[in-house]
Scaffold this motif. Structure first.
Motif, PDB file in Angstrom:
ATOM      1  N   LEU A  38      36.237  43.239  41.445  1.00 28.47           N
ATOM      2  CA  LEU A  38      34.817  43.383  41.124  1.00 28.47           C
ATOM      3  C   LEU A  38      34.581  44.516  40.135  1.00 28.47           C
ATOM      4  O   LEU A  38      33.731  44.403  39.242  1.00 28.47           O
ATOM      5  CB  LEU A  38      34.010  43.634  42.403  1.00 28.47           C
ATOM      6  CG  LEU A  38      33.902  42.449  43.374  1.00 28.47           C
ATOM      7  CD1 LEU A  38      33.266  42.894  44.684  1.00 28.47           C
ATOM      8  CD2 LEU A  38      33.091  41.309  42.753  1.00 28.47           C
ATOM      9  N   LEU A  39      35.340  45.583  40.264  1.00 25.55           N
ATOM     10  CA  LEU A  39      35.183  46.723  39.342  1.00 25.55           C
ATOM     11  C   LEU A  39      35.444  46.323  37.903  1.00 25.55           C
ATOM     12  O   LEU A  39      34.802  46.820  36.978  1.00 25.55           O
ATOM     13  CB  LEU A  39      36.130  47.855  39.738  1.00 25.55           C
ATOM     14  CG  LEU A  39      35.708  48.731  40.914  1.00 25.55           C
ATOM     15  CD1 LEU A  39      36.849  49.662  41.304  1.00 25.55           C
ATOM     16  CD2 LEU A  39      34.470  49.535  40.568  1.00 25.55           C
ATOM     17  N   ARG A  40      36.383  45.414  37.718  1.00 22.11           N
ATOM     18  CA  ARG A  40      36.719  44.978  36.354  1.00 22.11           C
ATOM     19  C   ARG A  40      35.568  44.226  35.687  1.00 22.11           C
ATOM     20  O   ARG A  40      35.563  44.060  34.460  1.00 22.11           O
ATOM     21  CB  ARG A  40      37.982  44.110  36.371  1.00 22.11           C
ATOM     22  CG  ARG A  40      39.263  44.916  36.556  1.00 22.11           C
ATOM     23  CD  ARG A  40      40.493  44.082  36.252  1.00 22.11           C
ATOM     24  NE  ARG A  40      40.789  43.148  37.322  1.00 22.11           N
ATOM     25  CZ  ARG A  40      41.570  43.424  38.367  1.00 22.11           C
ATOM     26  NH1 ARG A  40      42.131  44.611  38.475  1.00 22.11           N
ATOM     27  NH2 ARG A  40      41.806  42.509  39.291  1.00 22.11           N
ATOM     28  N   LEU A  41      34.610  43.772  36.466  1.00 26.21           N
ATOM     29  CA  LEU A  41      33.461  43.032  35.923  1.00 26.21           C
ATOM     30  C   LEU A  41      32.354  43.961  35.424  1.00 26.21           C
ATOM     31  O   LEU A  41      31.431  43.510  34.750  1.00 26.21           O
ATOM     32  CB  LEU A  41      32.885  42.097  36.990  1.00 26.21           C
ATOM     33  CG  LEU A  41      33.839  41.040  37.555  1.00 26.21           C
ATOM     34  CD1 LEU A  41      33.164  40.320  38.721  1.00 26.21           C
ATOM     35  CD2 LEU A  41      34.247  40.041  36.475  1.00 26.21           C
ATOM     36  N   ASP A  80      28.869  37.152  37.811  1.00 26.27           N
ATOM     37  CA  ASP A  80      29.818  37.926  36.998  1.00 26.27           C
ATOM     38  C   ASP A  80      29.238  38.301  35.640  1.00 26.27           C
ATOM     39  O   ASP A  80      29.534  39.373  35.105  1.00 26.27           O
ATOM     40  CB  ASP A  80      31.115  37.134  36.790  1.00 26.27           C
ATOM     41  CG  ASP A  80      31.905  36.985  38.083  1.00 26.27           C
ATOM     42  OD1 ASP A  80      31.496  37.588  39.095  1.00 26.27           O
ATOM     43  OD2 ASP A  80      32.916  36.265  38.080  1.00 26.27           O
ATOM     44  N   ASP A  81      28.410  37.428  35.096  1.00 21.69           N
ATOM     45  CA  ASP A  81      27.880  37.658  33.747  1.00 21.69           C
ATOM     46  C   ASP A  81      26.544  38.396  33.724  1.00 21.69           C
ATOM     47  O   ASP A  81      26.204  39.015  32.713  1.00 21.69           O
ATOM     48  CB  ASP A  81      27.697  36.312  33.020  1.00 21.69           C
ATOM     49  CG  ASP A  81      29.032  35.651  32.704  1.00 21.69           C
ATOM     50  OD1 ASP A  81      30.053  36.364  32.707  1.00 21.69           O
ATOM     51  OD2 ASP A  81      29.051  34.435  32.475  1.00 21.69           O
ATOM     52  N   ASN A  82      25.790  38.331  34.823  1.00 20.22           N
ATOM     53  CA  ASN A  82      24.390  38.792  34.747  1.00 20.22           C
ATOM     54  C   ASN A  82      23.931  39.745  35.843  1.00 20.22           C
ATOM     55  O   ASN A  82      22.860  40.340  35.706  1.00 20.22           O
ATOM     56  CB  ASN A  82      23.445  37.571  34.785  1.00 20.22           C
ATOM     57  CG  ASN A  82      23.731  36.573  33.702  1.00 20.22           C
ATOM     58  OD1 ASN A  82      23.412  36.796  32.543  1.00 20.22           O
ATOM     59  ND2 ASN A  82      24.335  35.458  34.064  1.00 20.22           N
ATOM     60  N   GLU A  83      24.681  39.893  36.913  1.00 19.87           N
ATOM     61  CA  GLU A  83      24.150  40.590  38.085  1.00 19.87           C
ATOM     62  C   GLU A  83      24.997  41.796  38.469  1.00 19.87           C
ATOM     63  O   GLU A  83      25.570  41.867  39.563  1.00 19.87           O
ATOM     64  CB  GLU A  83      24.043  39.616  39.264  1.00 19.87           C
ATOM     65  CG  GLU A  83      23.196  38.384  39.012  1.00 19.87           C
ATOM     66  CD  GLU A  83      21.726  38.708  38.815  1.00 19.87           C
ATOM     67  OE1 GLU A  83      21.276  39.775  39.287  1.00 19.87           O
ATOM     68  OE2 GLU A  83      21.022  37.894  38.182  1.00 19.87           O
TER      69      GLU A  83
END
Length: 346
Positions: free
Chosen positions: A224-227, A195-198
């Motif tokens: 997932l789009l919100r990430l 979530d933070d890096n990929e």
């Protein structure tokens, strides 16, 4: 960049005291790794270092491994093998040189040769496979969507502890091949990191869900789009999402959001997508919002065509806005677009 390279090369000139030799070798290997984004330049530096080896400064295994990797990046697998063989002739055959050659073959799409190098490594008495070795194989099988082979490689690693890259490569393989149960299970294991890096991996998972028929796929995709940060939101995602929501019969509720996302991402929206939005608002008799679409088109320098005016004509006619119908007909005549057949009969 070249000034920095010259500085490090100058430090290497002449004899190197024994107490600093290891440090300098390590520093040079780091320099080559930093130059990987410019592989042709990196190869120039490596060739300079290779010539110095004939002047009393022997190459190290790590330097050869860097050179093999760079040769792969410039798509010269013959050179990569030549450097590997040269290292072997100098008794510098190491796990790192095997990994570098496997990586060079993988990078250039030679999956069979990559596996052959792995088998040769397994026969070596003085070298053993590392997690990097297994990660390369997992990447190869994942890209080929050979999931059974990918999972078998993961199991074969055995006592070699997997790292975060191992799980990321497994996740990518599952996403590409549509193995949703395994994809979701792996994602939950490393969710915080992903979530933070990929972000590219998140986009791959979205693609996988768009191709699927799994339950609640729309909800999962939206989560997932919100990430994805605005600056990493790719325009082609809108194409996938339009198809998805059309299949799910959610197009009318989602189309305006798609266009907004695309505009924020800097994508030049095609005229037909704005026309779809106008038709949607017109069919719902939301005339003010339909007219606002014209302003949006103007702000992005998208010209109004005959079809644009015809959509307006149909919407105003349906809503009984006679004066606006006459205005649209007048503009169509002025632009030599002709007039709708029903207008000429009325």
């Amino acid at each position: 960049m070249r000034k920095v390279i010259c500085y490090w090369c100058c430090k290497y000139q002449g004899a190197v005291p024994v107490r600093t030799k290891t440090t300098n070798d390590r520093t040079f290997s780091e320099l080559l790794k930093n130059l990987y984004p410019s592989p042709n330049l990196a190869m120039e530096v490596f060739n300079w270092r290779r010539k110095k080896a004939d002047q009393g400064c022997p190459m190290t295994a790590e330097e050869y491994a860097s050179g093999i990797t760079i040769a792969g990046r410039i798509k010269n697998v013959d050179l990569a093998f030549e450097l590997f063989a040269e290292a072997a002739s100098k008794q510098l055959k190491r796990t790192s040189t095997y990994n570098a050659l496997m990586n060079a073959y993988m990078y250039n799409g030679f999956a069979d040769k990559c596996q052959l190098v792995f088998r040769n490594l397994k026969r070596e008495q003085n070298c053993s496979s590392s997690i990097v070795t297994y990660n390369i194989l997992i990447s190869v099988f994942g890209c080929l969507m050979l999931i059974d082979h990918m999972e078998a490689t993961f199991q074969e690693a055995g006592p070699v502890k997997p790292d975060i890259n191992t799980h990321l490569l497994m996740l990518r393989g599952y996403a590409h091949s549509g193995k949703f149960y395994q994809m979701e299970e792996t994602y939950q294991m490393i969710k915080h990191h992903v979530d933070d890096n990929e972000i590219p991996l998140i986009r791959a998972m979205i693609c996988a869900y768009c191709r699927s028929s799994v339950k609640d796929r729309t909800k999962k995709i939206e989560e997932l789009l919100r990430l994805i940060p605005e600056n990493e939101y790719m325009p082609w995602l809108n194409v996938l999402l339009i198809k998805l929501y059309a299949q799910e019969n959610h197009l009318e509720n989602k189309l305006a959001n798609f266009i907004k996302h695309a505009e924020c991402a800097g994508w030049r929206i095609c005229r037909s997508l704005y026309h779809c939005k106008m038709v949607m608002y017109g069919s719902q008799k939301r005339l003010e919002e339909m007219e606002n679409v014209l302003n949006e088109m103007d702000s992005f320098h998208i010209n109004h065509t005959r079809k644009t005016f015809f959509i307006l004509y149909k919407a105003y006619s349906m809503c009984g806005k006679r004066h606006k119908v006459e205005k649209v007909v007048g503009l169509m005549c002025k632009r030599v677009y002709g007039i709708p057949l029903e207008a000429s009969l009325s």
